[in-house]
Design a protein around this motif. Structure first.
Motif, PDB file in Angstrom:
ATOM      1  N   PRO A  79       0.805  -1.229   0.000  1.00  0.00           N
ATOM      2  CA  PRO A  79       0.000   0.000   0.000  1.00  0.00           C
ATOM      3  C   PRO A  79       0.833   1.271   0.000  1.00  0.00           C
ATOM      4  CG  PRO A  79      -0.148  -1.150   2.113  1.00  0.00           C
ATOM      5  CD  PRO A  79       0.496  -2.085   1.159  1.00  0.00           C
ATOM      6  N   GLU A  80       2.007   1.245   0.639  1.00  0.00           N
ATOM      7  CA  GLU A  80       2.818   2.465   0.675  1.00  0.00           C
ATOM      8  C   GLU A  80       3.309   2.854  -0.716  1.00  0.00           C
ATOM      9  OE1 GLU A  80       5.656  -0.905   2.017  1.00  0.00           O
ATOM     10  OE2 GLU A  80       3.544  -0.337   2.242  1.00  0.00           O
ATOM     11  N   TYR A  81       3.523   1.868  -1.606  1.00  0.00           N
ATOM     12  CA  TYR A  81       3.911   2.181  -2.978  1.00  0.00           C
ATOM     13  C   TYR A  81       2.741   2.823  -3.715  1.00  0.00           C
ATOM     14  CZ  TYR A  81       8.087  -0.830  -2.530  1.00  0.00           C
ATOM     15  OH  TYR A  81       9.286  -1.403  -2.151  1.00  0.00           O
ATOM     16  N   VAL A  82       1.579   2.241  -3.545  1.00  0.00           N
ATOM     17  CA  VAL A  82       0.379   2.738  -4.232  1.00  0.00           C
ATOM     18  C   VAL A  82       0.029   4.140  -3.760  1.00  0.00           C
ATOM     19  CG1 VAL A  82      -2.067   2.315  -4.667  1.00  0.00           C
ATOM     20  CG2 VAL A  82      -0.486   0.388  -4.513  1.00  0.00           C
ATOM     21  N   HIS A  83       0.291   4.417  -2.480  1.00  0.00           N
ATOM     22  CA  HIS A  83      -0.102   5.697  -1.899  1.00  0.00           C
ATOM     23  C   HIS A  83       0.976   6.771  -1.985  1.00  0.00           C
ATOM     24  CE1 HIS A  83      -3.091   3.179   0.698  1.00  0.00           C
ATOM     25  NE2 HIS A  83      -3.575   3.459  -0.498  1.00  0.00           N
ATOM     26  N   GLY A  84       2.012   6.542  -2.776  1.00  0.00           N
ATOM     27  CA  GLY A  84       2.952   7.625  -3.055  1.00  0.00           C
ATOM     28  C   GLY A  84       4.329   7.526  -2.450  1.00  0.00           C
ATOM     29  N   ALA A  85       4.729   6.392  -1.889  1.00  0.00           N
ATOM     30  CA  ALA A  85       6.093   6.249  -1.378  1.00  0.00           C
ATOM     31  C   ALA A  85       7.072   6.446  -2.533  1.00  0.00           C
ATOM     32  CB  ALA A  85       6.292   4.880  -0.742  1.00  0.00           C
ATOM     33  N   THR A  86       8.197   7.072  -2.257  1.00  0.00           N
ATOM     34  CA  THR A  86       9.152   7.394  -3.320  1.00  0.00           C
ATOM     35  C   THR A  86      10.344   6.450  -3.361  1.00  0.00           C
ATOM     36  OG1 THR A  86      10.256   8.968  -1.836  1.00  0.00           O
ATOM     37  CG2 THR A  86       8.533   9.833  -3.291  1.00  0.00           C
ATOM     38  N   MET A  87      10.523   5.634  -2.327  1.00  0.00           N
ATOM     39  CA  MET A  87      11.661   4.730  -2.296  1.00  0.00           C
ATOM     40  C   MET A  87      11.216   3.293  -2.020  1.00  0.00           C
ATOM     41  SD  MET A  87      14.783   6.793  -0.464  1.00  0.00           S
ATOM     42  CE  MET A  87      13.900   7.062   1.074  1.00  0.00           C
ATOM     43  N   ALA A  88      11.795   2.364  -2.745  1.00  0.00           N
ATOM     44  CA  ALA A  88      11.498   0.951  -2.546  1.00  0.00           C
ATOM     45  C   ALA A  88      12.304   0.420  -1.363  1.00  0.00           C
ATOM     46  CB  ALA A  88      11.844   0.166  -3.805  1.00  0.00           C
ATOM     47  N   THR A  89      11.743  -0.542  -0.634  1.00  0.00           N
ATOM     48  CA  THR A  89      12.411  -1.114   0.534  1.00  0.00           C
ATOM     49  C   THR A  89      12.268  -2.627   0.546  1.00  0.00           C
ATOM     50  OG1 THR A  89      10.476  -1.058   1.984  1.00  0.00           O
ATOM     51  CG2 THR A  89      11.800   0.959   1.861  1.00  0.00           C
ATOM     52  N   ALA A 110       1.134 -15.193   6.710  1.00  0.00           N
ATOM     53  CA  ALA A 110       0.745 -14.361   5.568  1.00  0.00           C
ATOM     54  C   ALA A 110       0.206 -13.016   6.035  1.00  0.00           C
ATOM     55  CB  ALA A 110      -0.295 -15.095   4.723  1.00  0.00           C
ATOM     56  N   THR A 111      -0.555 -13.027   7.129  1.00  0.00           N
ATOM     57  CA  THR A 111      -1.115 -11.785   7.685  1.00  0.00           C
ATOM     58  C   THR A 111      -0.018 -10.888   8.235  1.00  0.00           C
ATOM     59  OG1 THR A 111      -3.154 -12.956   8.253  1.00  0.00           O
ATOM     60  CG2 THR A 111      -2.780 -10.847   9.338  1.00  0.00           C
ATOM     61  N   LEU A 112       0.969 -11.479   8.885  1.00  0.00           N
ATOM     62  CA  LEU A 112       2.092 -10.700   9.413  1.00  0.00           C
ATOM     63  C   LEU A 112       2.872 -10.018   8.283  1.00  0.00           C
ATOM     64  CD1 LEU A 112       3.454 -13.210  12.099  1.00  0.00           C
ATOM     65  CD2 LEU A 112       2.322 -11.012  12.552  1.00  0.00           C
ATOM     66  N   CYS A 113       3.026 -10.719   7.181  1.00  0.00           N
ATOM     67  CA  CYS A 113       3.782 -10.174   6.045  1.00  0.00           C
ATOM     68  C   CYS A 113       3.034  -9.038   5.342  1.00  0.00           C
ATOM     69  CB  CYS A 113       4.091 -11.276   5.033  1.00  0.00           C
ATOM     70  SG  CYS A 113       5.277 -12.503   5.600  1.00  0.00           S
ATOM     71  N   THR A 114       1.711  -9.052   5.408  1.00  0.00           N
ATOM     72  CA  THR A 114       0.913  -8.054   4.679  1.00  0.00           C
ATOM     73  C   THR A 114       0.341  -6.974   5.599  1.00  0.00           C
ATOM     74  OG1 THR A 114      -0.976  -9.572   4.838  1.00  0.00           O
ATOM     75  CG2 THR A 114       0.299  -9.617   2.796  1.00  0.00           C
ATOM     76  N   ASN A 115       1.007  -6.739   6.714  1.00  0.00           N
ATOM     77  CA  ASN A 115       0.587  -5.656   7.594  1.00  0.00           C
ATOM     78  C   ASN A 115       0.636  -4.336   6.825  1.00  0.00           C
ATOM     79  OD1 ASN A 115       0.656  -3.549   9.765  1.00  0.00           O
ATOM     80  ND2 ASN A 115       0.693  -5.356  11.079  1.00  0.00           N
ATOM     81  N   GLU A 116      -0.368  -3.491   7.040  1.00  0.00           N
ATOM     82  CA  GLU A 116      -0.422  -2.204   6.334  1.00  0.00           C
ATOM     83  C   GLU A 116       0.759  -1.308   6.682  1.00  0.00           C
ATOM     84  OE1 GLU A 116      -3.038  -0.828   4.186  1.00  0.00           O
ATOM     85  OE2 GLU A 116      -3.409  -2.974   3.974  1.00  0.00           O
ATOM     86  N   VAL A 117       1.314  -1.485   7.884  1.00  0.00           N
ATOM     87  CA  VAL A 117       2.438  -0.660   8.351  1.00  0.00           C
ATOM     88  C   VAL A 117       3.739  -1.399   8.063  1.00  0.00           C
ATOM     89  CG1 VAL A 117       3.463   0.545  10.311  1.00  0.00           C
ATOM     90  CG2 VAL A 117       0.962   0.259  10.171  1.00  0.00           C
ATOM     91  N   PRO A 118       4.601  -0.875   7.201  1.00  0.00           N
ATOM     92  CA  PRO A 118       5.817  -1.591   6.800  1.00  0.00           C
ATOM     93  C   PRO A 118       6.697  -2.042   7.961  1.00  0.00           C
ATOM     94  CG  PRO A 118       5.463   0.300   5.374  1.00  0.00           C
ATOM     95  CD  PRO A 118       4.441   0.396   6.468  1.00  0.00           C
ATOM     96  N   LYS A 119       6.903  -1.201   8.958  1.00  0.00           N
ATOM     97  CA  LYS A 119       7.818  -1.542  10.047  1.00  0.00           C
ATOM     98  C   LYS A 119       7.268  -2.657  10.948  1.00  0.00           C
ATOM     99  CE  LYS A 119       6.259   2.152  13.199  1.00  0.00           C
ATOM    100  NZ  LYS A 119       6.697   3.357  13.934  1.00  0.00           N
ATOM    101  N   LEU A 120       5.971  -2.970  10.828  1.00  0.00           N
ATOM    102  CA  LEU A 120       5.381  -4.045  11.621  1.00  0.00           C
ATOM    103  C   LEU A 120       5.424  -5.395  10.906  1.00  0.00           C
ATOM    104  CD1 LEU A 120       2.276  -2.260  13.210  1.00  0.00           C
ATOM    105  CD2 LEU A 120       4.567  -2.600  14.176  1.00  0.00           C
TER     106      LEU A 120
END
Length: 376
Positions: free
Chosen positions: A263-273, A346-356
């Motif tokens: 979601p962070e990519y879709v919502h405008g993040a500028t750097m890949a991680t 799978a749920t842990l990997c797809t947390n909306e918050v990247p750092k979590l």
């Protein structure tokens, strides 16, 4: 002579001198122009004419590009590839990569390889070529497709890999009409154990990449970029979007495939991680056991259409994990305890918050515990 007359004569003399100077400058400029007319248009014409001459030369490789070539990498001559692919015969096409066609070929040494001939599009083709040389050409891992060599001649950029016999995971999930090379035989559904082993292989490959001294992120993890060998072992492929990380971020534009992108990519993040790869991997976890495409909407009871990840998390919240599984998975080997652990990861990997999200190294450990009696 009075002072007034002297002033008039002095002004007139000054005017004449200045006029002569300007006239001289004008004549010099005009003579120069006649000898060398229209210098700027000629210079532009030469620049336009020289670029194609360089690019169409069969020996041209830019200095900047050649610096990427690791001397240890195997350079394969175009003549050998023409023979191996029967002049890139359409009959030998086995895939369509992100930026070019893939051919099955047999080298003069007897080795069967996959030959990816990149698109002639200068930007896309060269970018993929460079990405492969910078990343895949320098790493070795059992769950990453092996890079055998390259060919760079004129405008052609060609990459040579090991040939993975059973094709892509995408084919096995959605095209059950035939085996990869035998259209007369039906392809059997993947068992639960096989699917778990495949996802473990992808996790191991990604964990290796993310934990290199100079980490590499793939940026396009998806079912079609996972190849299966004769033993159904997973091999991560297609590194055309892969980049090396500087620190914890990759200073390049985000990339990927809709449905798998975080979601962070879709919502405008500028750097890949690296966490972007983790999210895509989590989507793949949902996909491989449900056989539902991430980009296709799922209609629920309320007639609302939602994405695979949203549907999956909603089903989990309602304790409906077993109903999510692909109906073609043989039921006799299914254990609910393992299924619940699987979907939790799978749920842990797809947390909306990247750092979590869990790191891939942590994910590997969790996947190894699926068949243990301990809880996750």
């Amino acid at each position: 002579m009075n002072s007034t007359l002297q002033a008039i004569l002095s002004a007139a003399a000054s005017f004449v001198v200045i006029s002569l100077i300007f006239a001289g400058i004008y004549l010099i400029c005009r003579a120069t122009t006649k000898r060398r007319p229209h210098p700027l248009p000629q210079r532009r014409t030469r620049a336009r004419r020289s670029a194609p001459d360089l690019l169409t030369s069969t020996s041209f490789i830019s200095i900047a590009e050649s610096q990427l070539f690791d001397p240890s990498l195997n350079k394969i001559e175009m003549a050998d590839l023409v023979n191996a692919t029967r002049n890139f015969s359409p009959d030998l096409i086995v895939g369509d990569g992100s930026f070019g066609l893939v051919y099955k070929a047999s080298l003069s040494t007897g080795v069967t390889v996959a030959v990816k001939k990149l698109s002639a599009d200068a930007f896309q083709g060269y970018r993929e070529f460079q990405a492969e040389m910078e990343t895949l050409g320098k790493i070795r891992h059992d769950n990453i497709v092996k890079f055998f060599g390259y060919c760079a001649t004129g405008l052609d950029r060609i990459l040579i890999y090991e040939f993975i016999e059973k094709g892509s995971l995408d084919q096995w999930l959605y095209d059950t009409s035939s085996t990869h090379n035998d259209t007369s035989a039906l392809r059997l559904p993947l068992t639960w154990k096989t699917r778990i082993n495949i996802i473990k292989g992808v996790a191991n490959g990604l964990a290796f990449m993310h934990n290199l001294e100079k980490p590499i992120i793939h940026r396009d993890i998806k079912a079609s970029n996972v190849l299966l060998d004769m033993e159904f072992k997973a091999h991560i492929a297609d590194f055309g979007l892969a980049r090396s990380l500087e620190g914890s971020h990759c200073s390049t534009q985000v990339a990927g495939t809709m449905g798998y992108m975080p979601p962070e990519y879709v919502h405008g993040a500028t750097m890949a991680t690296a966490m972007g790869d983790v999210y895509s991997f989590g989507i793949l976890m949902f996909e491989i056991v449900t056989s539902r495409r991430p980009s296709w909407p799922i209609k629920i009871e309320s007639k609302e259409e939602i994405r695979l990840v949203e549907w999956g998390k909603r089903m989990i919240s309602e304790n409906q994990e077993m109903k999510m599984l692909d109906a073609s998975i043989p039921k006799e080997e299914l254990k609910e305890r393992e299924v619940l652990k699987y979907f939790k990861i799978a749920t842990l990997c797809t947390n909306e918050v990247p750092k979590l999200r869990k790191s891939m190294k942590e994910v590997v450990k969790l996947l190894d515990q699926i068949q243990d009696e301990t809880t996750i």
